[in-house]
Write a protein that holds these residues in place. Structure first.
Motif, short mmCIF file in Angstrom:
data_model
loop_
_atom_site.label_atom_id
_atom_site.label_comp_id
_atom_site.label_asym_id
_atom_site.label_seq_id
_atom_site.Cartn_x
_atom_site.Cartn_y
_atom_site.Cartn_z
N ARG A 204 -26.61 -28.32 24.08
CA ARG A 204 -27.43 -29.65 23.74
C ARG A 204 -28.73 -29.38 23.29
N GLN A 205 -29.31 -30.46 22.32
CA GLN A 205 -30.62 -30.36 21.56
C GLN A 205 -31.46 -31.27 22.58
N GLU A 206 -32.61 -30.38 22.24
CA GLU A 206 -33.79 -31.37 22.79
C GLU A 206 -34.37 -32.14 21.93
N LEU A 207 -34.43 -33.44 22.05
CA LEU A 207 -34.74 -34.51 21.35
C LEU A 207 -36.38 -34.56 21.52
N SER A 208 -37.02 -34.58 22.64
CA SER A 208 -38.47 -34.77 22.60
C SER A 208 -39.04 -34.20 24.02
N ALA A 209 -40.33 -34.16 24.18
CA ALA A 209 -40.76 -33.79 25.39
C ALA A 209 -42.13 -34.58 25.50
N VAL A 210 -42.52 -34.95 26.68
CA VAL A 210 -43.82 -35.92 26.99
C VAL A 210 -44.55 -35.03 28.08
N VAL A 211 -45.71 -35.17 27.74
CA VAL A 211 -46.61 -34.38 28.76
C VAL A 211 -47.81 -35.43 29.16
N TYR A 212 -48.07 -35.65 30.39
CA TYR A 212 -48.99 -36.82 30.86
C TYR A 212 -50.12 -36.01 31.32
N GLU A 213 -51.21 -36.35 30.96
CA GLU A 213 -52.41 -35.82 31.64
C GLU A 213 -53.13 -36.91 32.46
N THR A 214 -53.63 -36.32 33.74
CA THR A 214 -54.63 -37.46 34.11
C THR A 214 -55.91 -37.34 33.76
N ASN A 215 -56.59 -38.54 33.35
CA ASN A 215 -57.83 -38.28 32.54
C ASN A 215 -59.00 -38.30 34.04
N VAL A 216 -60.26 -38.04 33.43
CA VAL A 216 -61.24 -38.13 34.46
C VAL A 216 -61.40 -39.15 35.59
N LEU A 217 -60.98 -40.05 35.03
CA LEU A 217 -61.05 -41.40 35.95
C LEU A 217 -59.81 -41.39 36.71
N GLY A 218 -58.84 -40.11 37.05
CA GLY A 218 -57.68 -40.25 37.71
C GLY A 218 -56.76 -41.15 36.98
N PHE A 219 -56.21 -42.02 37.85
CA PHE A 219 -55.21 -42.89 37.21
C PHE A 219 -55.85 -44.15 36.84
N LYS A 220 -56.94 -44.23 36.83
CA LYS A 220 -57.81 -45.63 36.67
C LYS A 220 -57.96 -45.88 35.09
N GLY A 221 -58.07 -45.05 34.31
CA GLY A 221 -58.24 -45.45 32.96
C GLY A 221 -56.96 -44.90 32.24
N PRO A 222 -56.96 -45.13 30.92
CA PRO A 222 -56.06 -45.19 30.08
C PRO A 222 -55.33 -43.88 30.32
N ARG A 223 -53.87 -43.53 29.97
CA ARG A 223 -53.37 -42.17 30.15
C ARG A 223 -53.51 -41.38 29.03
N LYS A 224 -53.23 -40.41 29.07
CA LYS A 224 -53.17 -39.49 27.93
C LYS A 224 -51.86 -38.91 27.76
N MET A 225 -51.18 -39.15 26.60
CA MET A 225 -49.70 -38.72 26.57
C MET A 225 -49.87 -37.71 25.13
N THR A 226 -48.81 -36.80 25.34
CA THR A 226 -48.64 -35.93 24.44
C THR A 226 -47.13 -35.93 24.15
N VAL A 227 -46.59 -36.31 22.80
CA VAL A 227 -45.10 -36.01 22.77
C VAL A 227 -44.80 -35.19 21.56
N ILE A 228 -43.82 -34.45 22.11
CA ILE A 228 -43.56 -33.16 21.13
C ILE A 228 -42.10 -33.46 20.64
N ILE A 229 -41.64 -33.45 19.28
CA ILE A 229 -40.61 -33.69 18.67
C ILE A 229 -40.19 -32.68 17.76
N PRO A 230 -39.11 -32.46 17.57
CA PRO A 230 -38.65 -31.40 16.29
C PRO A 230 -38.93 -32.26 15.15
N GLY A 231 -39.29 -31.29 14.23
CA GLY A 231 -39.65 -31.59 12.83
C GLY A 231 -38.31 -32.02 12.00
N MET A 232 -38.54 -32.37 10.86
CA MET A 232 -37.65 -33.08 9.72
C MET A 232 -37.51 -31.98 8.93
N ASN A 233 -36.06 -32.11 8.29
CA ASN A 233 -35.85 -31.09 7.03
C ASN A 233 -36.13 -31.91 5.91
#
Length: 346
Positions: A204-233
Motif C-alpha cells: 500500500r501507498q501512503e497518500l497523506s497524513a494529517v496532524v492536528y494541534e490543539t491551540n492555546v485556547l484548547g479547542f475553543k479557537g480555530p484548529r491548526k492542521m498540518t497535511v503531509i502529502i507525497p510530492g509530484m514528479n
C-alpha cells in the motif's frame, strides 16, 4: 465567538481582489510548489478534460455569486443567486476507481459535496459519509465509514456506496488515527507490508497524513492542521511512498524533517473579525454555515492557491473542493479526519 465563520467583512472583500480568482495565483505557477523530483513541470494541455469555456464561465459565475455570498440583504434582487453555490465544472468520471486516485487536473477546481448519514442503530457513532460531485448529475465518488471493532479510529473508504467492507473489491483506501486521535494516515488499497510481494509492488501507498494541534485556547479557537502529502514528479504524477514499516511513513518523515518527496501543507489561518466576533475565512460563497470544521489547506509559499477547502452548508452537508495535486481519496480522507470524535468540538 468560538465558531469559524464563512462570511467576510466588506473591508476584507475590497482588499482581496486577487483572491477572487479561484485557482490561479499570479505569483508563480502553483504546480512547481508540489514538484519534488525530475525536470520542471511542462504544462500538459492534453490532460485537461474541461473545455476552456466551461472554466471561464465558471470563474464568471464565481465572481457574480461571490458578491452576494453571505451578505444578508444584499441579494434581494435575485433570491436564486443567494441559494446557489457555484457548481463543479464538467468532470468526466469514466472509470471511478482511476478517477478518485488521480490528481485533479491542473487549473481545475473539483467541487464536491459530503453528506453525513446518521440513520440506523449505530449510525450516531458510526455515520456513513458520502462524497458526490457538486453538479447537476451528483455523480457518486466515494463512501466512508468508521470501522466498529478498531482500537483507534479507522475509516474504510469505498467506491461503492453500499459495500463498505474491508475485503470487497470496492475498498479503495483507509484513514487510520493514532491512539490520541490527533494524527491520521491515509492509505490506498494496497497490501500491508507484512504481506508484500517479493518486489514490493503490491504494498500500500501512503497518500497523506494529517496532524492536528490543539491551540492555546484548547479547542475553543480555530484548529491548526498540518497535511503531509507525497510530492509530484515531472509528469505531474504522485511519487509513490510505500513505507516498509511505521517508522518510514509520512508522519515519521515529517517529524524527522526528512522531506525528500514530501510536501507540507497547512490550514490557512482565519482572521478575527471584530464586527461578527468570530474567526473568518473567505470561501467565495461555497460555505454558508459557521463551523469550527470549516478549513482551507494551502502551501506556505502561496497562501492564495487553495489546495483544498471544506465547510458546512447544512447540518449534515458540507462542500469539499480540491485542486491539483490532490485526488478525491486524499481530500475525502482529510475531510473525514476532521469529523473524528476526539477533535470534535460541536
Amino acid at each position: 465567538p468560538t465558531s469559524l465563520t464563512a462570511a467576510t467583512s466588506s473591508e476584507e472583500e475590497d482588499d482581496s481582489d486577487s483572491s477572487t480568482k479561484p485557482i490561479r495565483s499570479e505569483k508563480k505557477n502553483p504546480v512547481s510548489l508540489f514538484q519534488t523530483g525530475g525536470d520542471p513541470p511542462k504544462e500538459k494541455k492534453s490532460k485537461k478534460k474541461v473545455p476552456p469555456k466551461a472554466a471561464e464561465s465558471e470563474e464568471e459565475t464565481l465572481e457574480t455569486l461571490q458578491k452576494n455570498s453571505n451578505k444578508k440583504g444584499k441579494a434581494k434582487k435575485s433570491k436564486k443567486l443567494k441559494e446557489e453555490r457555484p457548481p463543479s465544472p464538467v468532470i468526466e468520471v469514466d472509470n471511478l476507481e482511476e478517477f478518485v486516485l488521480r490528481p485533479a487536473a491542473q487549473g481545475v477546481t473539483i467541487k464536491c459535496r459530503v453528506t453525513r448519514d446518521k440513520k440506523g442503530m449505530d449510525r450516531g457513532l458510526y455515520p456513513t459519509y458520502y462524497l458526490h460531485l457538486d453538479n447537476d448529475k451528483k455523480v457518486f465518488l466515494l463512501a466512508g465509514r468508521k470501522r466498529k471493532k478498531s482500537k483507534t479510529s479507522n475509516y474504510l473508504i469505498s467506491i461503492d456506496p453500499t459495500d463498505l467492507s474491508r475485503v470487497g473489491e470496492n475498498f479503495i483506501g483507509k484513514l487510520r488515527s493514532n491512539l490520541m486521535g490527533t494524527r491520521f494516515t491515509v492509505f490506498d488499497n494496497g497490501a500491508n507490508p507484512d504481506r508484500a510481494n517479493a518486489d514490493w509492488s503490491n504494498v500500500r501507498q501512503e497518500l497523506s497524513a494529517v496532524v492536528y494541534e490543539t491551540n492555546v485556547l484548547g479547542f475553543k479557537g480555530p484548529r491548526k492542521m498540518t497535511v503531509i502529502i507525497p510530492g509530484m514528479n515531472a509528469d505531474g504524477e504522485r511519487v509513490p511512498i510505500r513505507p516498509r514499516n511505521d517508522n518510514d511513513g509520512l508522519l515519521m518523515r515529517w517529524q524527522n524533517r526528512n522531506m525528500d518527496n514530501v510536501i507540507e501543507l497547512h490550514n490557512k489561518a482565519p482572521v478575527w473579525n471584530d464586527e461578527t466576533q468570530s474567526y473568518v475565512l473567505n470561501f467565495h460563497g461555497r460555505v454558508t454555515h459557521a463551523s469550527v470544521k470549516n478549513f482551507q489547506i494551502v502551501h506556505s509559499s502561496d497562501p492564495d492557491y487553495i489546495v483544498m477547502q471544506f465547510g458546512r452548508v447544512a447540518d449534515d452537508a458540507f462542500t469539499m473542493d480540491y485542486n491539483y495535486p490532490l485526488c478525491a481519496v486524499q481530500a475525502f480522507a482529510i475531510a473525514l479526519s476532521s469529523f473524528d470524535g476526539k477533535l470534535a468540538c460541536e
